[in-house]
Motif scaffolding. Structure first.
Motif, PDB file in Angstrom:
ATOM      1  N   ASP A   1      35.095  26.473  42.400  1.00 45.26           N
ATOM      2  CA  ASP A   1      36.503  26.017  42.317  1.00 45.26           C
ATOM      3  C   ASP A   1      37.688  27.141  41.888  1.00 45.26           C
ATOM      4  OD1 ASP A   1      35.480  23.546  42.396  1.00 45.26           O
ATOM      5  OD2 ASP A   1      35.647  23.166  40.174  1.00 45.26           O
ATOM      6  N   ALA A   2      38.712  26.869  42.697  1.00 45.89           N
ATOM      7  CA  ALA A   2      39.886  27.681  42.413  1.00 45.89           C
ATOM      8  C   ALA A   2      40.236  27.957  41.067  1.00 45.89           C
ATOM      9  CB  ALA A   2      41.128  27.250  43.231  1.00 45.89           C
ATOM     10  N   ALA A   3      40.042  26.978  40.438  1.00 46.47           N
ATOM     11  CA  ALA A   3      40.685  26.699  38.984  1.00 46.47           C
ATOM     12  C   ALA A   3      39.467  27.843  38.083  1.00 46.47           C
ATOM     13  CB  ALA A   3      40.546  25.685  38.437  1.00 46.47           C
ATOM     14  N   THR A   4      38.371  27.853  38.483  1.00 46.66           N
ATOM     15  CA  THR A   4      37.454  28.913  37.838  1.00 46.66           C
ATOM     16  C   THR A   4      37.719  30.263  38.310  1.00 46.66           C
ATOM     17  OG1 THR A   4      35.812  26.985  37.955  1.00 46.66           O
ATOM     18  CG2 THR A   4      34.901  29.384  37.512  1.00 46.66           C
ATOM     19  N   TYR A   5      37.869  30.580  39.592  1.00 48.51           N
ATOM     20  CA  TYR A   5      38.211  31.940  39.872  1.00 48.51           C
ATOM     21  C   TYR A   5      39.515  32.561  39.574  1.00 48.51           C
ATOM     22  CZ  TYR A   5      38.753  35.722  43.080  1.00 48.51           C
ATOM     23  OH  TYR A   5      39.061  37.023  43.550  1.00 48.51           O
ATOM     24  N   ALA A   6      40.670  31.634  39.149  1.00 52.03           N
ATOM     25  CA  ALA A   6      41.789  31.946  38.628  1.00 52.03           C
ATOM     26  C   ALA A   6      41.922  32.386  37.056  1.00 52.03           C
ATOM     27  CB  ALA A   6      42.971  30.743  38.699  1.00 52.03           C
ATOM     28  N   ALA A   7      40.832  31.674  36.561  1.00 48.54           N
ATOM     29  CA  ALA A   7      40.439  31.881  35.091  1.00 48.54           C
ATOM     30  C   ALA A   7      39.757  33.321  35.080  1.00 48.54           C
ATOM     31  CB  ALA A   7      39.405  30.986  34.279  1.00 48.54           C
ATOM     32  N   LEU A   8      38.782  33.981  35.868  1.00 50.82           N
ATOM     33  CA  LEU A   8      38.474  34.889  35.743  1.00 50.82           C
ATOM     34  C   LEU A   8      39.217  36.075  35.994  1.00 50.82           C
ATOM     35  CD1 LEU A   8      35.896  36.838  36.146  1.00 50.82           C
ATOM     36  CD2 LEU A   8      35.517  35.954  38.485  1.00 50.82           C
ATOM     37  N   LYS A   9      40.137  35.855  36.909  1.00 45.15           N
ATOM     38  CA  LYS A   9      41.302  36.997  37.204  1.00 45.15           C
ATOM     39  C   LYS A   9      41.873  37.105  36.032  1.00 45.15           C
ATOM     40  CE  LYS A   9      42.993  37.581  41.159  1.00 45.15           C
ATOM     41  NZ  LYS A   9      43.449  37.397  42.624  1.00 45.15           N
ATOM     42  N   VAL A  10      42.454  35.938  35.313  1.00 43.69           N
ATOM     43  CA  VAL A  10      43.313  36.197  34.074  1.00 43.69           C
ATOM     44  C   VAL A  10      42.361  36.860  32.847  1.00 43.69           C
ATOM     45  CG1 VAL A  10      44.065  34.967  32.022  1.00 43.69           C
ATOM     46  CG2 VAL A  10      44.580  33.818  34.289  1.00 43.69           C
ATOM     47  N   ALA A  11      41.125  36.595  33.042  1.00 38.55           N
ATOM     48  CA  ALA A  11      40.294  37.224  31.974  1.00 38.55           C
ATOM     49  C   ALA A  11      39.881  38.921  32.274  1.00 38.55           C
ATOM     50  CB  ALA A  11      38.751  36.827  31.797  1.00 38.55           C
TER      51      ALA A  11
END
Ligand code: SAM
Length: 204
Positions: A100-110
């Motif tokens: 999911d794009a949302a999980t990848y986005a959360a990883l980039k934020v972290a």
């Protein structure tokens, strides 16, 4: 009346006699999978103090715990899994489907804009035992992990990914070779001999 059989199925007997299951129990390691990474580390020395490491398919957390111990307090471990994972001090956990794009986005934020030194993927789908389902399943996950590694790894970084030998293996190996200077295959002793599981290690 027919007798009821109380014998354990083979896989259960194998589980309880497995050297690494026993070792995990004795050492308080979260899963026997931890020994696979330990054996790869003994050979390849991937983990060093202060590194930033992404651990995909991290639950229940044996790899993350091992990584955290090797990289120390100056390092950063970001663990991602579709399943919830019990908290581990010094590990940032993201729960979500990595497709999911949302999980990848959360990883980039972290990551806070930092590049990763190492991307690990031990992701595996729930196994059905039907190769026509399981083989495509692992390669969808491996390709998502590869896309992330290509975008997030620093030059000189490493990518370690679980795959299954059989349909899709050669194509994925070629894809890995097109993105990494060197690609090696690893089959740690703790990976069961009868399992088609192997790890590919890409070096940038
Ligand atoms: N390396 C882990 C350890 O040391 O404890 C064991 C990983 S286990 C073999 C594979 C993991 O991949 C499972 O926890 C599973 O939930 C996860 N997984 C499977 N599909 C996933 C997905 N789409 N997104 C994120 N994680 C996934």
């Amino acid at each position: 009346m027919a007798k009821r059989h109380h014998s354990k199925p083979n896989w259960l007997a194998e589980h309880f006699t497995d050297e690494y299951v026993k070792k995990a129990h004795l050492t308080g390691t979260r899963s026997r999978a931890g020994f696979k990474l330990e054996q790869i580390q003994c050979r390849d020395r991937l983990l060093k103090p202060g590194m930033t490491v992404i651990d995909l398919g991290a639950a229940p957390g044996a790899w993350s715990a091992y990584v955290r111990d090797k990289i120390g307090h100056q390092g950063k471990v970001i663990a991602v899994d579709i399943l919830p994972m019990d908290q581990l001090a010094g590990v940032e956990c993201i729960q979500g489907d990595f497709r999911d794009a949302a999980t990848y986005a959360a990883l980039k934020v972290a990551l806070l804009g930092e590049a990763a030194d190492l991307v690990l993927s031990d992701m595996a789908p729930n196994m059905s035992g039907i190769p026509a389902i399981d083989q495509p399943g692992i390669y969808v996950l491996a390709e998502c992990a590869l896309d992330a590694a290509c975008e997030l790894l620093r030059p000189g970084g490493h990518f370690l990914v679980k795959v299954f030998q059989g349909a899709g293996f050669e194509d994925f190996l070629m894809l890995m070779r097109s993105h990494f200077k060197q690609v090696a295959t690893r089959k740690p002793k703790a990976s069961r001999a009868r399992s088609k599981e192997v790890y590919l290690l890409g070096s940038r």
